[in-house]
Design a protein around this motif. Structure first.
Motif, short mmCIF file in Angstrom:
data_model
loop_
_atom_site.label_atom_id
_atom_site.label_comp_id
_atom_site.label_asym_id
_atom_site.label_seq_id
_atom_site.Cartn_x
_atom_site.Cartn_y
_atom_site.Cartn_z
N LYS A 64 14.08 18.21 10.45
CA LYS A 64 13.16 17.08 10.29
C LYS A 64 12.42 17.16 8.96
CE LYS A 64 11.95 13.25 11.38
NZ LYS A 64 12.08 13.06 9.93
N VAL A 65 12.16 18.38 8.49
CA VAL A 65 11.53 18.53 7.17
C VAL A 65 12.46 18.00 6.08
CG1 VAL A 65 10.80 20.21 5.44
CG2 VAL A 65 10.03 20.45 7.80
N ILE A 66 13.76 18.32 6.18
CA ILE A 66 14.72 17.96 5.13
C ILE A 66 15.25 16.54 5.32
CG2 ILE A 66 16.96 18.52 4.13
CD1 ILE A 66 14.87 20.50 3.37
N PHE A 67 15.76 16.27 6.53
CA PHE A 67 16.38 14.96 6.79
C PHE A 67 15.29 13.96 7.12
CE2 PHE A 67 18.73 11.72 9.11
CZ PHE A 67 19.91 11.63 8.38
N ALA A 68 14.67 13.43 6.11
CA ALA A 68 13.52 12.57 6.33
C ALA A 68 13.55 11.46 5.30
CB ALA A 68 12.24 13.41 6.22
N THR A 69 12.55 11.42 4.46
CA THR A 69 12.47 10.36 3.46
C THR A 69 13.57 10.49 2.40
OG1 THR A 69 10.84 11.73 2.33
CG2 THR A 69 10.00 9.98 3.74
N GLY A 70 14.12 11.70 2.21
CA GLY A 70 15.16 11.89 1.20
C GLY A 70 16.38 11.04 1.42
N SER A 147 4.74 10.11 0.29
CA SER A 147 5.98 9.35 0.41
C SER A 147 6.23 8.96 1.86
CB SER A 147 7.16 10.16 -0.15
OG SER A 147 7.48 11.26 0.69
N GLY A 148 5.88 9.86 2.79
CA GLY A 148 6.03 9.53 4.21
C GLY A 148 5.09 8.41 4.63
N ILE A 149 3.83 8.46 4.17
CA ILE A 149 2.87 7.39 4.47
C ILE A 149 3.35 6.06 3.89
CG2 ILE A 149 0.55 6.57 3.90
CD1 ILE A 149 -0.37 9.52 4.13
N LEU A 150 3.87 6.10 2.67
CA LEU A 150 4.39 4.89 2.05
C LEU A 150 5.57 4.35 2.85
CD1 LEU A 150 4.28 2.94 -0.33
CD2 LEU A 150 5.73 4.52 -1.63
N GLY A 151 6.46 5.26 3.33
CA GLY A 151 7.59 4.83 4.14
C GLY A 151 7.14 4.18 5.43
N ALA A 379 -1.40 4.94 -5.27
CA ALA A 379 -1.41 4.96 -6.74
C ALA A 379 0.00 4.87 -7.31
CB ALA A 379 -2.10 6.22 -7.24
N ILE A 380 1.00 5.41 -6.58
CA ILE A 380 2.41 5.36 -7.03
C ILE A 380 3.21 4.68 -5.92
CG2 ILE A 380 4.33 6.68 -8.01
CD1 ILE A 380 2.42 9.02 -8.36
N PRO A 381 3.12 3.35 -5.79
CA PRO A 381 3.70 2.66 -4.64
C PRO A 381 5.20 2.36 -4.77
CG PRO A 381 2.55 1.08 -6.00
CD PRO A 381 2.38 2.43 -6.67
N ILE A 382 5.95 3.23 -5.44
CA ILE A 382 7.39 3.05 -5.59
C ILE A 382 8.06 4.24 -4.91
CG2 ILE A 382 9.26 2.49 -7.17
CD1 ILE A 382 7.15 2.05 -9.34
N PHE A 383 8.74 3.99 -3.82
CA PHE A 383 9.23 5.05 -2.95
C PHE A 383 10.11 6.06 -3.69
CE2 PHE A 383 12.14 6.74 0.27
CZ PHE A 383 11.24 7.18 1.22
N SER A 384 11.14 5.58 -4.38
CA SER A 384 12.08 6.50 -5.01
C SER A 384 11.43 7.28 -6.15
CB SER A 384 13.30 5.74 -5.54
OG SER A 384 12.90 4.80 -6.53
#
Length: 474
Positions: A64-70, A147-151, A379-384
């Protein structure tokens, strides 16, 4: 005879004694090792028992740590690198990250007083390097939490068709993530990882199936000719190529988060079983999912990729995957908070005791770092780009450079060994150089991409209320 036996035992070199103590959980019988004098968390019953994680649960936490937002950012990176370059990048970075995770785990188990990558850095370079590494570790997982919060905010916008300001969705996501991450032990957080992994895996699978049923990509023009943008071999600029490489690298680079979990395992020596199980599943899924989505979407792949199969599938995917996105951010925040918590209370009676100090420090860590993650996400609202920045600035040193140095530290005699040992020894210096190149080049490329995105208006200002899920027409 009894006195003679006692004298012999006291004179003999101390060696670990073992007692069998079976625990129920993770569908495995566990034998506890009583020699935990050097471990950060002791197997006591007076306070909080952190040492309760079996290797099966550890493997799911790692997953779950790895297979997530990546996994949500890799398909768009494929467009910059092409199918062949992207596939080789996924395989190459996945293999390297697996190896460096082995190095970190082996070093930790041969130096059991190490709770985190920062403790390992102290072995290498003393207190100064420890503090620098610790700061980098916190920054890394605060950015990952962001990044998780943004997702999650993107998912809530997609499900509600932007029914509220994006900042409010991010704030709601932060509160939920903060509350779940405040659970103190990985064992108790661990049950969430089963649901989280199943959630995000199912969501991605639905999108993969969904894109193959369409005549043309959902984001492409609805009629007439269009540039599909699929390339087996692409020719990216240095900036685009480095940003894409950093995005793919970071998708499996969070292995430094595994180390605090080892300190809470019943049998730390089972770490390799959990690691190989995790990385085999992750890399196979990354490669297959990303290639299929890029093959069917080309340059029209969404970022994050859950929006690539049209509005209906997008809502379904985010509805199912929302739990996984929340759990990912929860784990990132928990890892960062646990490091800070142990850093403050280590060797104190409050570390494992249910005292006011214990709870005050723990909740201050989770609430404080969650607040910082929220600010960075807005502040950085671009996911990638947020992912790529995390990979280049933080994980290039933590997941490549430092593990290379760890190996060299423990294998100094190899530089005077046979040809094979000498080659292995000096190849680890090459690892350090690769990490340094990715750190500098990836950071430069990502900053240039972020600057260009703000300049051409493809992203709004910081703390903007605008829809970040592309669910409504602009």
């Amino acid at each position: 005879m009894a006195d003679e036996k006692s004298a012999i035992q006291s004179a003999a070199p101390s060696s670990p004694t073992h007692s069998k103590e079976y625990a129920i959980g993770d569908s495995e019988a566990v034998v506890f090792d009583d020699d935990d004098a050097h471990e950060v968390f002791k197997k006591n019953t007076d306070g909080v028992n952190f040492r309760t994680v079996g290797w099966v649960r550890a493997s799911v936490i790692f997953l779950k740590v790895i297979f997530a937002t990546g996994v949500l950012g890799i398909p768009s990176a494929m467009y910059s690198l092409g199918a062949v370059g992207g596939a080789l990048s996924v395989i190459g970075w996945g293999a390297l990250n697996t190896y460096t995770a082995v190095v970190q785990g082996d070093f930790r188990n041969s130096h059991p007083g190490c709770h985190s990558i920062a403790d390992m850095a102290r072995v290498l370079g003393g207190p100064v390097l420890k503090e620098l590494t610790g700061g980098l570790f916190i920054i890394a997982y605060v950015l990952c939490t962001g990044s998780g919060i943004l997702g999650v905010s993107i998912g809530l916008n997609a499900l509600s068709t932007h029914a509220a300001c994006s900042v409010w969705w991010s704030f709601l996501a932060t509160v939920v993530v903060m509350a779940t991450a405040s659970v103190r032990t990985f064992h108790k957080v661990g049950w969430l990882t089963w649901a989280g992994f199943a959630s995000i895996f199912t969501a991605v699978l639905i999108v993969v199936i969904g894109v193959t049923t369409r005549d043309r990509p959902a984001s492409a023009p609805s009629s007439g000719p269009y540039d599909f943008g699929y390339h087996a071999i692409a020719h990216p600029t240095f900036v685009a190529g480095m940003t894409a490489s950093a995005t793919i690298f970071v998708s499996s680079a969070g292995t430094s988060a595994f180390l605090p979990v080892i300190s809470e395992m019943r049998q730390p020596k089972d770490y390799r079983k959990a690691l190989f199980t995790c990385m085999a599943i992750v890399n196979a899924a990354y490669l297959s999912f990303s290639l299929v989505v890029y093959k069917w979407c080309g340059k029209w792949v969404s970022n994050p990729s859950l929006g690539s199969a049209g509005p209906v599938i997008k809502k379904v995917a985010y509805g199912i995957g929302l739990v996984g996105l929340i759990v990912s951010a929860c784990l990132y925040l928990h890892v960062a908070s646990k490091y800070l918590f142990v850093r403050i209370l280590r060797n104190s009676k409050h570390l494992q005791a249910n005292t006011v100090v214990h709870w005050s420090v723990w909740l201050s860590c989770t609430f404080g770092l969650a607040s910082l993650s929220f600010i960075l996400a807005e502040a950085i609202p671009i996911f990638s780009y947020l992912l790529a920045l995390t990979g280049s600035i933080c994980f290039a040193p933590l997941a490549i450079m430092l593990p290379g140095w760890l190996w060299i530290h423990d294998h100094g005699s190899w530089r005077r060994g046979g040809v094979a040992k000498m080659a292995a020894y000096y190849l680890h210096f090459l690892m350090i150089a690769i990490g340094a190149f990715l750190c500098v080049g990836g950071t430069y490329g990502t900053v240039m991409e972020i600057k260009a995105a703000y300049a051409n208006g493809s992203v709004g200002s910081a703390f903007a209320c605008a829809d970040n899920s592309n669910s409504i027409a602009h």
